[in-house]
Structure formats: structure tokens, C-alpha cells
Design a protein around this motif. Structure first.
Motif, PDB file in Angstrom:
ATOM      1  N   LEU A   1       0.830  -1.212   0.000  1.00  9.39           N
ATOM      2  CA  LEU A   1       0.000   0.000   0.000  1.00  9.39           C
ATOM      3  C   LEU A   1       0.862   1.259   0.000  1.00  9.39           C
ATOM      4  O   LEU A   1       0.610   2.196  -0.764  1.00  9.39           O
ATOM      5  N   VAL A   2       1.890   1.278   0.829  1.00  9.96           N
ATOM      6  CA  VAL A   2       2.759   2.459   0.915  1.00  9.96           C
ATOM      7  C   VAL A   2       3.498   2.680  -0.410  1.00  9.96           C
ATOM      8  O   VAL A   2       3.597   3.810  -0.890  1.00  9.96           O
ATOM      9  N   THR A   3       3.996   1.609  -0.998  1.00 10.75           N
ATOM     10  CA  THR A   3       4.682   1.727  -2.290  1.00 10.75           C
ATOM     11  C   THR A   3       3.741   2.254  -3.362  1.00 10.75           C
ATOM     12  O   THR A   3       4.126   3.096  -4.177  1.00 10.75           O
ATOM     13  N   ALA A   4       2.511   1.792  -3.353  1.00 16.61           N
ATOM     14  CA  ALA A   4       1.539   2.266  -4.343  1.00 16.61           C
ATOM     15  C   ALA A   4       1.193   3.730  -4.116  1.00 16.61           C
ATOM     16  O   ALA A   4       1.065   4.496  -5.068  1.00 16.61           O
ATOM     17  N   ILE A   5       1.056   4.136  -2.848  1.00 14.88           N
ATOM     18  CA  ILE A   5       0.721   5.539  -2.553  1.00 14.88           C
ATOM     19  C   ILE A   5       1.878   6.448  -2.953  1.00 14.88           C
ATOM     20  O   ILE A   5       1.676   7.474  -3.609  1.00 14.88           O
ATOM     21  N   ARG A   6       3.080   6.081  -2.569  1.00 13.45           N
ATOM     22  CA  ARG A   6       4.232   6.971  -2.790  1.00 13.45           C
ATOM     23  C   ARG A   6       4.751   6.959  -4.222  1.00 13.45           C
ATOM     24  O   ARG A   6       5.155   7.986  -4.751  1.00 13.45           O
ATOM     25  N   HIS A   7       4.762   5.784  -4.849  1.00 13.34           N
ATOM     26  CA  HIS A   7       5.402   5.662  -6.159  1.00 13.34           C
ATOM     27  C   HIS A   7       4.453   5.225  -7.273  1.00 13.34           C
ATOM     28  O   HIS A   7       4.880   5.130  -8.416  1.00 13.34           O
ATOM     29  N   GLY A   8       3.230   4.901  -6.932  1.00  7.37           N
ATOM     30  CA  GLY A   8       2.273   4.471  -7.942  1.00  7.37           C
ATOM     31  C   GLY A   8       2.511   3.073  -8.469  1.00  7.37           C
ATOM     32  O   GLY A   8       1.929   2.682  -9.469  1.00  7.37           O
ATOM     33  N   ARG A   9       3.378   2.300  -7.808  1.00  7.17           N
ATOM     34  CA  ARG A   9       3.675   0.944  -8.263  1.00  7.17           C
ATOM     35  C   ARG A   9       2.607  -0.027  -7.784  1.00  7.17           C
ATOM     36  O   ARG A   9       2.249  -0.043  -6.621  1.00  7.17           O
ATOM     37  N   LYS A  10       2.163  -0.837  -8.704  1.00  2.82           N
ATOM     38  CA  LYS A  10       1.149  -1.850  -8.394  1.00  2.82           C
ATOM     39  C   LYS A  10       1.832  -3.165  -8.062  1.00  2.82           C
ATOM     40  O   LYS A  10       2.924  -3.439  -8.542  1.00  2.82           O
ATOM     41  N   VAL A  11       1.161  -3.958  -7.268  1.00  2.54           N
ATOM     42  CA  VAL A  11       1.648  -5.295  -6.945  1.00  2.54           C
ATOM     43  C   VAL A  11       0.640  -6.278  -7.507  1.00  2.54           C
ATOM     44  O   VAL A  11      -0.558  -6.114  -7.339  1.00  2.54           O
TER      45      VAL A  11
ATOM     46  N   THR B   1      -2.434  -5.049  -5.603  1.00  2.90           N
ATOM     47  CA  THR B   1      -2.871  -3.669  -5.393  1.00  2.90           C
ATOM     48  C   THR B   1      -3.027  -2.983  -6.735  1.00  2.90           C
ATOM     49  O   THR B   1      -2.407  -3.378  -7.730  1.00  2.90           O
ATOM     50  N   THR B   2      -3.841  -1.981  -6.736  1.00  5.58           N
ATOM     51  CA  THR B   2      -4.000  -1.137  -7.910  1.00  5.58           C
ATOM     52  C   THR B   2      -4.208   0.288  -7.436  1.00  5.58           C
ATOM     53  O   THR B   2      -4.726   0.507  -6.342  1.00  5.58           O
ATOM     54  N   THR B   3      -3.785   1.241  -8.226  1.00  4.84           N
ATOM     55  CA  THR B   3      -3.950   2.642  -7.870  1.00  4.84           C
ATOM     56  C   THR B   3      -4.894   3.305  -8.854  1.00  4.84           C
ATOM     57  O   THR B   3      -5.024   2.880 -10.007  1.00  4.84           O
ATOM     58  N   PHE B   4      -5.554   4.330  -8.380  1.00  4.88           N
ATOM     59  CA  PHE B   4      -6.389   5.143  -9.256  1.00  4.88           C
ATOM     60  C   PHE B   4      -6.469   6.538  -8.670  1.00  4.88           C
ATOM     61  O   PHE B   4      -6.277   6.738  -7.477  1.00  4.88           O
ATOM     62  N   GLU B   5      -6.709   7.505  -9.533  1.00  2.00           N
ATOM     63  CA  GLU B   5      -6.834   8.882  -9.078  1.00  2.00           C
ATOM     64  C   GLU B   5      -8.297   9.206  -8.876  1.00  2.00           C
ATOM     65  O   GLU B   5      -9.135   8.869  -9.707  1.00  2.00           O
ATOM     66  N   ARG B   6      -8.573   9.870  -7.765  1.00  2.00           N
ATOM     67  CA  ARG B   6      -9.940  10.320  -7.525  1.00  2.00           C
ATOM     68  C   ARG B   6     -10.217  11.489  -8.454  1.00  2.00           C
ATOM     69  O   ARG B   6      -9.365  12.352  -8.665  1.00  2.00           O
TER      70      ARG B   6
ATOM     71  N   PRO C   1      -4.018  10.115  -5.549  1.00  2.00           N
ATOM     72  CA  PRO C   1      -4.215   8.674  -5.717  1.00  2.00           C
ATOM     73  C   PRO C   1      -4.872   7.997  -4.522  1.00  2.00           C
ATOM     74  O   PRO C   1      -4.736   8.444  -3.383  1.00  2.00           O
ATOM     75  N   SER C   2      -5.569   6.948  -4.800  1.00  2.00           N
ATOM     76  CA  SER C   2      -6.059   6.009  -3.802  1.00  2.00           C
ATOM     77  C   SER C   2      -5.552   4.639  -4.224  1.00  2.00           C
ATOM     78  O   SER C   2      -5.278   4.409  -5.392  1.00  2.00           O
ATOM     79  N   VAL C   3      -5.422   3.753  -3.255  1.00  2.00           N
ATOM     80  CA  VAL C   3      -4.914   2.417  -3.535  1.00  2.00           C
ATOM     81  C   VAL C   3      -5.938   1.406  -3.059  1.00  2.00           C
ATOM     82  O   VAL C   3      -6.439   1.503  -1.938  1.00  2.00           O
ATOM     83  N   THR C   4      -6.239   0.452  -3.906  1.00  2.00           N
ATOM     84  CA  THR C   4      -7.122  -0.641  -3.526  1.00  2.00           C
ATOM     85  C   THR C   4      -6.302  -1.921  -3.488  1.00  2.00           C
ATOM     86  O   THR C   4      -5.563  -2.220  -4.424  1.00  2.00           O
ATOM     87  N   ALA C   5      -6.432  -2.638  -2.383  1.00  2.00           N
ATOM     88  CA  ALA C   5      -5.749  -3.922  -2.220  1.00  2.00           C
ATOM     89  C   ALA C   5      -6.792  -5.025  -2.202  1.00  2.00           C
ATOM     90  O   ALA C   5      -7.850  -4.883  -1.581  1.00  2.00           O
ATOM     91  N   ILE C   6      -6.504  -6.098  -2.892  1.00  3.68           N
ATOM     92  CA  ILE C   6      -7.348  -7.290  -2.897  1.00  3.68           C
ATOM     93  C   ILE C   6      -6.476  -8.421  -2.376  1.00  3.68           C
ATOM     94  O   ILE C   6      -5.367  -8.632  -2.881  1.00  3.68           O
TER      95      ILE C   6
END
Length: 168
Positions: free
Chosen positions: A103-113, A134-139, A145-150
Motif C-alpha cells: 500500500l505504501v509503495t503504491a501511494i508513494r510511487h504508484g507501483r502496483k503489486v 494492489t491497484t492505484t487510481f486517481e480520484r 491517488p487512492s490504492v485498492t488492495a485485494i
């Protein structure tokens, strides 16, 4: 001549008001149809997220919990209604460090897992493995950005793999 001019202006105004009223009725009907369809889609999405066998959670760019489904609540031992809108990353760092890192990596760098693995440590001492993405998207409103984790409990899959290795 002035009387005919006034009649012409009156008729033009009448026609213009009629056309605008007609367009307004059509727009109102379309808006109602869109509202009904949006409500139907939201209900379907809510129903899916409520009953899916994976945990789903969304965290905003400040680390506040925006959404959590019931399965994620169970897997992480978090009460969603109480935690929504509150900072969640500190709690996740202790409970699910790999999920926290994703989650932190996605928030800070936009990297998805995709297809990551981690562990969850609950308050009662139970530890179990999870598979996560995880996936990121912009509100739309602010572009942040927001990050969604499944994620899902993969304990059974791990046991099955161990049995397969032993059998070989």
C-alpha cells in the motif's frame, strides 16, 4: 404593424418556451433513467463486494481507510465502520507488513503489486499467509491517488502445495 410585431414576438416566445420545456422534460427523463441505472449498478457492486471471498480495502493518499469489505474485516481483524476515515497504515504495519508495504509503495510511487504474498498476524496470535494485489487510481475530484488492495487467505493453497511436494 406594431400589433403584428407584438404577436410575432409573443408567438416566437411561445415556441421557444415550448421547445425548451420539451428539452427539459427529455433531460429530466434521461436523468431519472441514469439515476436508476447508477443505483442498480451501485447495489450490484455493493452486493458483490459484500459477498466476495477476497478482502478488498481502499486507502487514500494520506493512509486513511476509505473502504473495507466484510471479508477484509475478518481477515485483518479490523472493524470497518469504526476505522473508515481513520489512519490505518500503522495498524497494518504490525498486522500485515507485506500488505502495508504494498500500500505504501503504491501511494508513494504508484507501483502496483500483482500476485504478491504476505502474512497476517492477528491479536489472538494466529498467523496465516495471504496472496495480494494492489491497484492505484486517481480520484476525480482532486487527482490524488487512492490504492485498492485485494487479498485472500492462501493457507489451504500452501498446505496443498506442501502435500504435493511431499508426495513427489
Amino acid at each position: 404593424l406594431a400589433l403584428w410585431g407584438q404577436i410575432a414576438v409573443f408567438l416566437a416566445s411561445y415556441v421557444l418556451v415550448g421547445v425548451l420545456a420539451s428539452r427539459l422534460r427529455v433531460a429530466g427523463a434521461e436523468r431519472l433513467t441514469l439515476e436508476i441505472e447508477l443505483r442498480r449498478v451501485r447495489l450490484a457492486a455493493d452486493e458483490i463486494l459484500r459477498h466476495i471471498r477476497s478482502g478488498v480495502m481502499t486507502v487514500d493518499d494520506t493512509g486513511r481507510l476509505a473502504f473495507i469489505n466484510p471479508m477484509a474485516e475478518r481477515l485483518l481483524g479490523i472493524e470497518g465502520e469504526r476505522a473508515t476515515g481513520l489512519p490505518i497504515l500503522d495498524k497494518l504495519k504490525l498486522r500485515a507488513p507485506e500488505l502495508w508495504a504494498a500500500l505504501v509503495t503504491a501511494i508513494r510511487h504508484g507501483r502496483k503489486v500483482s500476485r504478491g504474498e504476505g502474512t497476517v498476524l492477528l491479536d489472538d496470535g494466529r498467523i496465516f499467509p495471504i496472496g495480494l494485489s494492489t491497484t492505484t487510481f486517481e480520484r476525480d475530484s482532486d487527482g490524488r491517488p487512492s490504492v485498492t488492495a485485494i487479498f485472500t487467505d492462501i493457507s489451504d493453497l500452501k498446505r496443498l502445495n506442501e502435500l504435493n511436494i511431499r508426495a513427489e
